[in-house]
Design a protein around this motif. Structure first.
Motif: not given
Length: 69
Positions: A40-45, A48, A61
């Motif tokens: 979850r912490d890496w979802e917007d990066r 993944e 990604k």
């Protein structure tokens, strides 16, 4: 520790190897919860955390390779 180990690993890390980082202290369920939190912490990066048959690893990604090639 877990995040750093996954980032620095040259191949996917199996759960049993991750547990050895902590001298087998956290149970498998606790470790899975920590891995879910990292995911979850890496979802917007641009990278993944993914689960594979033989462990977990960080990878780019799907949209990123066109920029990296």
């Amino acid at each position: 520790v877990l995040e750093t180990a996954l980032i620095c690993a040259t191949q996917p890390l199996p759960l049993r190897e991750m547990r050895t980082l902590f001298h087998d202290e956290p149970g498998a369920d606790t470790l899975r919860a920590l891995l879910d939190e990292l995911t979850r912490d890496w979802e917007d990066r641009g990278v993944e955390l993914v689960a594979l048959a033989h462990g977990r690893r960080f990878q780019s990604k799907p949209a990123m390779p066109e920029f990296l090639d």
